[in-house]
Scaffold this motif. Structure first.
Motif, PDB file in Angstrom:
ATOM      1  N   GLU A   1      -0.280  -4.277  -0.815  1.00  0.00           N
ATOM      2  CA  GLU A   1       0.034  -3.483   0.379  1.00  0.00           C
ATOM      3  C   GLU A   1      -0.461  -2.046   0.222  1.00  0.00           C
ATOM      4  O   GLU A   1      -1.019  -1.467   1.136  1.00  0.00           O
ATOM      5  N   ARG A   2      -0.233  -1.471  -0.966  1.00  0.00           N
ATOM      6  CA  ARG A   2      -0.638  -0.088  -1.197  1.00  0.00           C
ATOM      7  C   ARG A   2      -2.164   0.029  -1.189  1.00  0.00           C
ATOM      8  O   ARG A   2      -2.729   0.913  -0.540  1.00  0.00           O
ATOM      9  N   VAL A   3      -2.834  -0.893  -1.870  1.00  0.00           N
ATOM     10  CA  VAL A   3      -4.295  -0.847  -1.929  1.00  0.00           C
ATOM     11  C   VAL A   3      -4.891  -1.105  -0.547  1.00  0.00           C
ATOM     12  O   VAL A   3      -5.898  -0.519  -0.173  1.00  0.00           O
ATOM     13  N   PHE A   4      -4.248  -1.950   0.242  1.00  0.00           N
ATOM     14  CA  PHE A   4      -4.703  -2.240   1.604  1.00  0.00           C
ATOM     15  C   PHE A   4      -4.762  -0.957   2.432  1.00  0.00           C
ATOM     16  O   PHE A   4      -5.673  -0.737   3.207  1.00  0.00           O
ATOM     17  N   ARG A   5      -3.764  -0.083   2.213  1.00  0.00           N
ATOM     18  CA  ARG A   5      -3.702   1.171   2.978  1.00  0.00           C
ATOM     19  C   ARG A   5      -4.564   2.285   2.375  1.00  0.00           C
ATOM     20  O   ARG A   5      -4.799   3.300   3.010  1.00  0.00           O
ATOM     21  N   ALA A   6      -4.998   2.090   1.124  1.00  0.00           N
ATOM     22  CA  ALA A   6      -5.650   3.185   0.394  1.00  0.00           C
ATOM     23  C   ALA A   6      -7.081   3.428   0.873  1.00  0.00           C
ATOM     24  O   ALA A   6      -7.729   2.552   1.431  1.00  0.00           O
ATOM     25  N   TRP A   7      -7.556   4.664   0.624  1.00  0.00           N
ATOM     26  CA  TRP A   7      -8.955   5.012   0.846  1.00  0.00           C
ATOM     27  C   TRP A   7      -9.713   4.775  -0.459  1.00  0.00           C
ATOM     28  O   TRP A   7      -9.125   4.914  -1.536  1.00  0.00           O
ATOM     29  N   PRO A   8     -11.013   4.495  -0.369  1.00  0.00           N
ATOM     30  CA  PRO A   8     -11.771   4.233  -1.603  1.00  0.00           C
ATOM     31  C   PRO A   8     -11.613   5.324  -2.672  1.00  0.00           C
ATOM     32  O   PRO A   8     -11.513   5.012  -3.855  1.00  0.00           O
ATOM     33  N   HIS A   9     -11.569   6.607  -2.256  1.00  0.00           N
ATOM     34  CA  HIS A   9     -11.500   7.670  -3.266  1.00  0.00           C
ATOM     35  C   HIS A   9     -10.158   7.699  -3.986  1.00  0.00           C
ATOM     36  O   HIS A   9     -10.011   8.370  -5.002  1.00  0.00           O
ATOM     37  N   GLU A  10      -9.171   6.987  -3.441  1.00  0.00           N
ATOM     38  CA  GLU A  10      -7.853   6.979  -4.097  1.00  0.00           C
ATOM     39  C   GLU A  10      -7.761   5.913  -5.183  1.00  0.00           C
ATOM     40  O   GLU A  10      -6.738   5.794  -5.854  1.00  0.00           O
ATOM     41  N   LEU A  11      -8.815   5.099  -5.317  1.00  0.00           N
ATOM     42  CA  LEU A  11      -8.766   4.003  -6.287  1.00  0.00           C
ATOM     43  C   LEU A  11      -9.602   4.333  -7.515  1.00  0.00           C
ATOM     44  O   LEU A  11     -10.616   5.010  -7.424  1.00  0.00           O
ATOM     45  N   SER A  12      -9.174   3.789  -8.668  1.00  0.00           N
ATOM     46  CA  SER A  12      -9.978   3.912  -9.882  1.00  0.00           C
ATOM     47  C   SER A  12     -11.178   2.977  -9.760  1.00  0.00           C
ATOM     48  O   SER A  12     -11.241   2.134  -8.859  1.00  0.00           O
ATOM     49  N   GLY A  13     -12.127   3.116 -10.682  1.00  0.00           N
ATOM     50  CA  GLY A  13     -13.324   2.281 -10.646  1.00  0.00           C
ATOM     51  C   GLY A  13     -12.992   0.792 -10.715  1.00  0.00           C
ATOM     52  O   GLY A  13     -13.528  -0.012  -9.947  1.00  0.00           O
ATOM     53  N   GLY A  14     -12.079   0.452 -11.613  1.00  0.00           N
ATOM     54  CA  GLY A  14     -11.726  -0.960 -11.777  1.00  0.00           C
ATOM     55  C   GLY A  14     -11.060  -1.516 -10.538  1.00  0.00           C
ATOM     56  O   GLY A  14     -11.354  -2.629 -10.087  1.00  0.00           O
ATOM     57  N   MET A  15     -10.185  -0.704  -9.960  1.00  0.00           N
ATOM     58  CA  MET A  15      -9.467  -1.124  -8.757  1.00  0.00           C
ATOM     59  C   MET A  15     -10.445  -1.255  -7.595  1.00  0.00           C
ATOM     60  O   MET A  15     -10.377  -2.211  -6.818  1.00  0.00           O
ATOM     61  N   GLY A  16     -11.374  -0.297  -7.462  1.00  0.00           N
ATOM     62  CA  GLY A  16     -12.377  -0.333  -6.405  1.00  0.00           C
ATOM     63  C   GLY A  16     -13.243  -1.580  -6.512  1.00  0.00           C
ATOM     64  O   GLY A  16     -13.533  -2.241  -5.518  1.00  0.00           O
ATOM     65  N   GLN A  17     -13.634  -1.924  -7.745  1.00  0.00           N
ATOM     66  CA  GLN A  17     -14.487  -3.097  -7.925  1.00  0.00           C
ATOM     67  C   GLN A  17     -13.714  -4.373  -7.604  1.00  0.00           C
ATOM     68  O   GLN A  17     -14.262  -5.315  -7.048  1.00  0.00           O
TER      69      GLN A  17
END
Lengths: 283, 269
Positions: free
Chosen positions: A146-162
């Protein structure tokens, strides 16, 4: 699940050639590459400029170069000369691609959720699409979808973004995933966790995976088969577990030159490039 | 944190004691480096390993003088470092950056890139020094008037190394110097760095996420996580698996390749 009972190769490539017209003449970037693959993890390994990425892109019709091939077929359907409309039924749906760096492949001005829903739009809509997206985020082991669904790309770490990127590519449940250096931008432990996710997906969804990498030692432990490319050609095809018995001096050189923790050497062996490696490989 | 005491009474080349670096203020404050201490003997090569965000490059940048906002004690060749450094002291410490595409000015020729530090420090004899610097890193004189876009990644990194060495420093700080290069080119650049350290008696601090590279280049190393040194070990400790902290052991396992069982057992640190 689609195609579970199908036999035979997912992808057949015969004598694939890619040429670029440049102001200084034609650059022949990929030369007579042939391979067939099923629901397996196939690695394409080589140094920068070896043609490995262009080969991966040609399968999706994404290379700017001129592509010719005796055969380039996905489940028997040719991928050469498709109209854009025909491509839309394949690209992103039946064959998907994960690029190297989530920093550049995610849209910075859309939330992860919006991007996932965009990928889902032609398959599911509304609440069902949202559920599907959250399920995909969970499938790539994101703990708080749910949190990642709402997040912007810049708010995620590299691993999470991938992971989010992989989730997005899997929304349409493709039969073939082309991953171009999907973990090179990640830290070692995260890299392995992302690989474990890909490994699971290949097993549980019966997907084929083309894993493009420069890291022979990683590929040795992760993939089933390996194509070694040099100067646009496949020099050697090997079972990953038999990589240690590779014959070609280029493959042997690539395996020997990274520093090892267990076997420390005063100097590292350096690749002695032989001009004969450039000559056409006999079939 | 344990500190290895260097054997002799000889003065260390680099001395770092209780180094702390933070960014931001109030609720946004990030403690990037927390009470880190280590010493490096003259001619030694010391490794800092860790994942992104562990603070390893932040230490390097403070040591290079690129970030004056740190607290604690740092000294190079017995001279205590302060926020502002005299020019002669700056000359002693040079740095090689990770990205050979980003660290060279795209509109400057190799000659311009190499002669700029000489001009800044008022060194004469530019012509001979530039030629010698190119020769030292294995590039012929034909490279002197080329632009970075005419060079391969490995050649660019050689130019970056030549630039770092042209002021005859004692300490060279290497921030992931080969992580952007193919393994075959990495081997050439690491061999070059090994040779240069022996020939010129240089002291290295090498930052890398690659345990293999650090074990190859450094006899001693610190493993870092979220700004702290979790463990200080020798290269032999690494190869013989003598690591005490669970995080370091996990890092070691991860660098040995893909093993689903081991990955399933990974902890969150």
């Amino acid at each position: 699940m689609r195609g579970l009972m199908e036999k035979g190769p997912i992808l057949e490539v015969e004598k694939l050639n890619i040429r670029f017209n440049t102001p200084v003449g034609v650059v022949h970037a990929v030369r007579d590459v042939s391979f067939a693959m099923g629901r397996e993890k196939l690695a394409i390994v080589g140094e920068s400029g070896s043609g490995k990425s262009q080969t991966g892109r040609a399968i999706l019709g994404l290379t700017p170069g001129k592509v010719t091939a005796e055969k380039l077929a996905f489940h028997g359907q040719t991928l050469i000369g498709l109209s854009e409309q025909q491509w839309r039924t394949i690209r992103g749906k039946r064959i998907a691609m994960v690029m190297q760096d989530p920093k550049y492949s995610l849209n910075p001005v859309m939330t992860i959720g919006e991007q996932l829903l965009e990928a889902a739009r032609e398959i599911k809509e509304g609440a069902a699409a949202r559920q599907h997206a959250l399920g995909m985020l969970a499938a790539v082991r994101i703990r708080d979808p749910e949190r990642v669904f709402r997040a912007w790309p810049h708010e995620l770490s590299g691993g999470m973004g991938q992971r989010a990127m992989i989730a997005m590519m899997l929304m349409a449940e493709p039969e073939l995933l082309i991953a171009d250096e999907p973990t090179s931008a990640l830290d070692v432990t995260v890299r392995l966790q992302v690989l474990a996710i890909l490994d699971d997906l290949v097993k549980t969804r019966h997907m084929g995976l083309i894993f493009i990498s420069h890291d022979l030692n990683l590929v040795r432990t992760f993939c089933d088969r390996v194509l070694v490319m040099y100067a646009g050609q496949v020099l050697e095809k090997l079972t990953a577990s038999e990589l240690a018995e590779a014959r070609h001096p280029y493959t042997r050189g690539l395996l020997a030159c990274p520093p090892e923790i267990d076997q420390r050497r005063a100097r590292l062996p350096v690749l002695q490039r032989d001009p004969s490696w450039m000559e056409p490989v006999r079939p | 944190m344990t500190e290895i005491v260097t054997e002799s009474a000889a003065q260390p080349m680099i001395e770092i004691r209780d180094l702390s670096i933070s960014f931001g203020q109030g609720a946004d404050r990030v403690d990037a480096v927390k009470n880190v201490s280590f010493t490096v003997a003259p001619g030694e090569s010391y490794g800092l390993v860790g994942e992104s965000g562990s603070g390893k490059s932040t230490i390097l940048r403070a040591l290079a003088g690129l970030n004056p906002f740190w607290s604690g004690h740092m000294a190079i060749a017995g001279q205590k470092l302060a926020a502002k450094r005299p020019r002669a002291l700056r000359r002693l410490v040079q740095m090689v950056f990770q990205d050979p595409y980003g660290s060279l000015h795209p509109k400057h020729t190799v000659d311009h890139i190499l002669s700029e530090p000489l001009a800044i420090h008022g060194v004469e004899d530019v012509e001979t020094r530039v030629r010698a610097a190119l020769d030292r890193v294995g590039l012929g004189p034909e490279f002197r008037f080329r632009y970075p876009h005419q060079l391969s990644g490995g050649q660019r990194q050689r130019v970056a190394i030549a630039r770092a060495l042209i002021l005859e420093p004692k300490v060279v700080l290497l921030d992931e110097p080969t992580s952007a290069l193919d393994v075959s080119i990495q081997a050439e650049v690491l061999n070059l760095l090994t040779d240069l350290r022996q020939q010129l008696g240089l002291t290295y601090v090498l930052v890398s996420h690659d345990l293999g590279v650090v074990a190859h280049m450094c006899a001693r190393l610190s493993i870092m996580r979220t700004g702290e040194v979790v463990e200080t070990a020798s290269a032999d400790d690494l190869s013989e698996g003598r690591l005490l902290h669970a995080y370091s052991r996990q890092l070691l396992i991860a660098s040995r390749g893909y093993d689903p069982a081991a990955i399933a057992a990974f902890g969150d640190f």
